[in-house]
Design a protein around this motif. Sequence first.
Motif, mmCIF file in Angstrom:
data_model
loop_
_atom_site.group_PDB
_atom_site.id
_atom_site.type_symbol
_atom_site.label_atom_id
_atom_site.label_comp_id
_atom_site.label_asym_id
_atom_site.label_seq_id
_atom_site.Cartn_x
_atom_site.Cartn_y
_atom_site.Cartn_z
ATOM 1 N N ARG A 22 0.842 -1.196 0.000
ATOM 2 C CA ARG A 22 0.000 0.000 0.000
ATOM 3 C C ARG A 22 0.878 1.246 0.000
ATOM 4 N NH1 ARG A 22 -3.484 -0.943 4.185
ATOM 5 N NH2 ARG A 22 -2.046 -0.005 5.653
ATOM 6 N N LEU A 23 1.932 1.236 0.806
ATOM 7 C CA LEU A 23 2.888 2.342 0.809
ATOM 8 C C LEU A 23 3.528 2.511 -0.563
ATOM 9 C CD1 LEU A 23 4.784 4.355 2.512
ATOM 10 C CD2 LEU A 23 6.357 2.431 2.507
ATOM 11 N N MET A 24 3.882 1.408 -1.198
ATOM 12 C CA MET A 24 4.529 1.495 -2.516
ATOM 13 C C MET A 24 3.564 2.018 -3.579
ATOM 14 S SD MET A 24 7.670 0.970 -2.281
ATOM 15 C CE MET A 24 8.032 0.936 -4.022
ATOM 16 N N ARG A 25 2.293 1.704 -3.481
ATOM 17 C CA ARG A 25 1.318 2.260 -4.441
ATOM 18 C C ARG A 25 1.231 3.770 -4.295
ATOM 19 N NH1 ARG A 25 -1.494 -2.505 -3.288
ATOM 20 N NH2 ARG A 25 -2.752 -1.508 -1.692
ATOM 21 N N TRP A 26 1.163 4.251 -3.047
ATOM 22 C CA TRP A 26 1.118 5.701 -2.839
ATOM 23 C C TRP A 26 2.399 6.373 -3.311
ATOM 24 C CZ3 TRP A 26 -2.845 8.667 -2.207
ATOM 25 C CH2 TRP A 26 -4.000 8.165 -1.644
ATOM 26 N N MET A 27 3.525 5.744 -3.026
ATOM 27 C CA MET A 27 4.794 6.335 -3.438
ATOM 28 C C MET A 27 4.974 6.287 -4.959
ATOM 29 S SD MET A 27 5.969 7.714 -0.841
ATOM 30 C CE MET A 27 7.478 8.273 -1.560
ATOM 31 N N SER A 28 4.406 5.307 -5.615
ATOM 32 C CA SER A 28 4.452 5.266 -7.079
ATOM 33 C C SER A 28 3.648 6.422 -7.673
ATOM 34 C CB SER A 28 3.902 3.940 -7.598
ATOM 35 O OG SER A 28 4.717 2.880 -7.175
ATOM 36 N N ALA A 29 2.495 6.694 -7.095
ATOM 37 C CA ALA A 29 1.698 7.834 -7.562
ATOM 38 C C ALA A 29 2.435 9.149 -7.320
ATOM 39 C CB ALA A 29 0.343 7.849 -6.863
ATOM 40 N N LEU A 30 3.064 9.277 -6.148
ATOM 41 C CA LEU A 30 3.837 10.475 -5.852
ATOM 42 C C LEU A 30 5.045 10.596 -6.780
ATOM 43 C CD1 LEU A 30 4.189 12.936 -3.974
ATOM 44 C CD2 LEU A 30 5.618 11.469 -2.536
ATOM 45 N N THR A 31 5.660 9.482 -7.123
ATOM 46 C CA THR A 31 6.797 9.488 -8.038
ATOM 47 C C THR A 31 6.384 9.969 -9.416
ATOM 48 O OG1 THR A 31 7.915 7.730 -6.832
ATOM 49 C CG2 THR A 31 8.548 8.039 -9.127
ATOM 50 N N ILE A 32 5.252 9.514 -9.897
ATOM 51 C CA ILE A 32 4.770 9.966 -11.210
ATOM 52 C C ILE A 32 4.523 11.470 -11.183
ATOM 53 C CG2 ILE A 32 2.816 9.822 -12.805
ATOM 54 C CD1 ILE A 32 2.686 6.822 -12.087
ATOM 55 N N LEU A 33 3.935 11.960 -10.112
ATOM 56 C CA LEU A 33 3.713 13.401 -9.977
ATOM 57 C C LEU A 33 5.043 14.161 -9.968
ATOM 58 C CD1 LEU A 33 1.736 15.762 -9.472
ATOM 59 C CD2 LEU A 33 2.045 15.309 -7.031
ATOM 60 N N GLY A 60 15.926 8.993 -14.146
ATOM 61 C CA GLY A 60 16.714 9.236 -12.940
ATOM 62 C C GLY A 60 15.860 9.612 -11.748
ATOM 63 N N VAL A 61 14.931 10.527 -11.949
ATOM 64 C CA VAL A 61 14.051 10.941 -10.848
ATOM 65 C C VAL A 61 13.166 9.776 -10.412
ATOM 66 C CG1 VAL A 61 12.112 12.448 -10.245
ATOM 67 C CG2 VAL A 61 14.075 13.381 -11.468
ATOM 68 N N GLY A 62 12.598 9.075 -11.379
ATOM 69 C CA GLY A 62 11.720 7.955 -11.057
ATOM 70 C C GLY A 62 12.451 6.832 -10.339
ATOM 71 N N PHE A 63 13.629 6.465 -10.850
ATOM 72 C CA PHE A 63 14.401 5.391 -10.238
ATOM 73 C C PHE A 63 14.829 5.757 -8.818
ATOM 74 C CE2 PHE A 63 18.484 3.312 -9.363
ATOM 75 C CZ PHE A 63 18.092 1.989 -9.434
ATOM 76 N N ALA A 64 15.313 6.973 -8.635
ATOM 77 C CA ALA A 64 15.783 7.393 -7.311
ATOM 78 C C ALA A 64 14.646 7.389 -6.288
ATOM 79 C CB ALA A 64 16.421 8.775 -7.398
ATOM 80 N N LEU A 65 13.499 7.919 -6.667
ATOM 81 C CA LEU A 65 12.378 7.980 -5.728
ATOM 82 C C LEU A 65 11.817 6.595 -5.406
ATOM 83 C CD1 LEU A 65 10.487 11.169 -6.905
ATOM 84 C CD2 LEU A 65 11.809 10.859 -4.831
#
Length: 99
Positions: A22-33, A60-65
């Motif tokens: 669940r945390l990873m789903r939220w962080m994936s959405a935040l990463t896309i933003l 780079g931004v996506g991978f790092a986050l």
Amino acid sequence: MPGPSLLDDPLHAGIAWSRYWRLMRWMSALTILCVILALGFLYYMHGLVSIHMYIAAAGGVGFALLLTSALMGLVFMSSGTGHDESIDDPISKGISPDD
């Protein structure tokens, strides 16, 4: 002998892993933003330069986050389930805090 961990119990392990995903789903959405905002900022500052710069910046931004999110999520899960305290550490047993 190491003590039991909550991750050894399938019920607690399932709850912990569901919280992690669940945390990873939220962080994936935040990463896309964040990737969209970073690409917008690059376009605002430099205009249309090269598509390769935008691909590298997004990667780079996506991978790092996502890597940071995954590793910190595992740290939270390990600490929250008591898995950190269940190890047998023979080195720390002989160390006194007064030394």
